[in-house]
Design an enzyme around this catalytic site. Structure first.
Site, mmCIF file in Angstrom:
data_model
loop_
_atom_site.group_PDB
_atom_site.id
_atom_site.type_symbol
_atom_site.label_atom_id
_atom_site.label_comp_id
_atom_site.label_asym_id
_atom_site.label_seq_id
_atom_site.Cartn_x
_atom_site.Cartn_y
_atom_site.Cartn_z
ATOM 1 N N GLU A 1 -8.212 2.693 7.992
ATOM 2 C CA GLU A 1 -7.491 2.322 6.537
ATOM 3 C C GLU A 1 -6.188 3.256 6.419
ATOM 4 O OE1 GLU A 1 -10.186 3.219 3.277
ATOM 5 O OE2 GLU A 1 -11.016 1.063 3.723
ATOM 6 N N GLU B 1 -15.663 -2.420 7.202
ATOM 7 C CA GLU B 1 -16.517 -2.299 5.842
ATOM 8 C C GLU B 1 -16.513 -3.230 4.909
ATOM 9 O OE1 GLU B 1 -14.924 1.616 4.260
ATOM 10 O OE2 GLU B 1 -14.463 2.473 6.296
#
Length: 457
Positions: free
Chosen positions: A186, A290
């Site tokens: 991320e 995710e």
């Protein structure tokens, strides 16, 4: 080893392999909502060490790594039908800020153990560097004590990350049960100008050491923006993250409105289509690194959250997308299993206080202590109507600064104080509360996954 062939991953025989499994969050990269502490991992470890001393803190944390994932955990995942575990790690296991570029070989012992253990059960690993030197995004899960992602501001931090990945790639270059490397979890580059060139450099460096393993690359802005990629690298999966708005702690009914946005299956499909547009246009594999809802303990709400997950899995199946559900084990928000025993007996009231204050982002409804914070949000909106800080805007930034940094850090002494006065046996018992035999199994979630993966109820 696995490799990319068109829009699929295939094994050495050319047979398609769809990686479906879980993330091992909270293990080699600890997170506040997963094990119940406040603030970021390094600040928490420092507070605990101050409370009980370096040797006894090392006893607890090493025992936690041992107990958190062991052979029974791998066996459970294999029984469910899982064939992949994404393993988040913190760079601090392998390198110290006090001695940059000096690799701590001893730090690999638990990662080696679990990768080998998973391989023995026929389960692939994806090594995910979840926390990079200087913090690659603005939040706790990169072990960031601030709201500034300094990784993108200083070449020094980038040099250290490249060096570490050269070491990791060299260590696992011949390991057939390592599916590949997820080098930056991320990324949050506010300018969007540094992350693309950094990926170019990183890919070249890793490929020079290990030309065979698959690279799993997250898009910018928390794996949602793929415009930063200037080329489609060979043998690479571009990873999206696909959290459903209605599945957050502050999520509304499903179907229904959350923060003014309507959420139903059609909206989930649109979001998935948007987040995977780059992959579909480039003909590269689809893999959701995710996703997953937060559970509340309220039966009606949790039934809706299971439906969100069921709908997402059906969407992924329809597109032959691989996935990694967040997360395997915690203290009750998302895990397939969650800790009980001495740890929750001792820290349960503290976790409840932290939840009451909304002191961690993942467990916060953004409405806690509204009598105190609502006027602050109103002031910011009135006085600074055009303020829209990266990445999620004024409301989230204000909450981050007050709840998830200021209040969270103020809670650290209280959390660490709960370790004081415990003998070695009691510290070991706390850590062993995360062993599978001591955990509660979230049976509806396990049944849902078993049904999807094996077609069994």
């Amino acid at each position: 080893m696995l490799r990319v062939s068109g829009s699929r991953l295939v094994d050495a025989g050319g047979r398609p392999v769809r990686l479906r499994g879980v993330g091992l969050g909270g293990w080699m990269n600890m997170e506040n909502f997963i094990t119940g502490y406040p603030a970021n991992e390094t600040a928490m470890r420092e507070a605990v060490t101050e409370a009980i001393g370096e040797d006894r803190a090392e006893l607890f944390f090493d025992r936690l790594l041992t107990s958190f994932f062991a052979e029974p955990d791998a066996a459970l995942l294999r029984e469910l039908g899982v064939n992949c575990v994404r393993i988040p790690v913190n760079y601090r296991h392998f390198e110290s800020d006090a001695r940059p570029f000096e690799i701590v070989r001893h730090g690999f012992r638990h990662l080696d153990r679990v990768i080998d253990l998973l391989g023995e059960h026929g389960i692939y690993s994806v090594i995910d560097l979840h926390a990079l030197p200087g913090a690659q995004n603005q939040h706790w899960h990169s072990d960031n004590p601030t709201h500034v992602a300094s990784f993108w501001r200083h070449r020094h931090f980038q040099d250290r990350a490249v060096n570490l990945w050269e070491v990791i790639a060299d260590r696992y270059r011949d390991h057939v049960w390592v599916a590949g490397y997820n080098p930056v979890n991320e990324p949050g580059d506010p300018t969007g100008k540094v992350v693309g060139p950094f990926y170019d450099r990183l890919v070249k460096a890793v490929r020079a050491v290990d030309p065979h393993h698959v690279l799993f690359l997250d898009g910018n802005t928390y794996s949602t923006d793929f415009s930063v990629f200037r080329e489609v690298y060979e043998n690479t999966v571009f990873v999206c993250h696909d959290y459903a708005l209605a599945g957050f702690a502050h999520g509304g009914p499903y179907p229904g409105h959350t923060r003014g946005e309507w959420c139903d299956r059609a909206q989930l499909e649109r979001a998935f289509a948007k987040r995977t547009r780059f992959q579909r246009e480039t003909g590269t594999p689809l893999w959701v690194g995710e996703f997953g809802p937060v559970y509340t303990g309220e039966p009606g709400t949790d039934a809706e959250r299971y439906q969100i997950l069921r709908d997402q899995l059906e969407i992924y199946d329809a597109h032959e997308a691989g996935w990694s559900l967040w997360t395997y084990k915690d203290v009750g928000l998302q895990g397939l299993v969650y800790a009980a025993g001495p740890y929750m007996e001792r820290f349960g009231p503290f976790v409840a206080k932290k939840q009451r204050l909304g002191a961690d982002r993942w467990g916060s409804t953004m409405e806690e202590a509204a009598d105190v914070l609502a006027p602050v949000h109103e002031l910011v909106a009135t006085e600074f109507p055009g303020w829209a800080p990266y990445p999620w805007g004024a409301r989230y930034q204000t909450d981050d600064l007050i709840r998830h940094i200021l209040i969270a850090q103020a809670l650290l002494p209280e959390y660490a104080g709960l370790f004081a006065g415990l003998d070695d046996g009691e510290l070991v018992a706390l850590a062993d509360s995360f062993a599978l035999t001591a955990c509660v199994r979230r049976e509806p979630l396990l049944r849902l996954l078993r049904t999807n993966l094996r077609g069994e109820g």
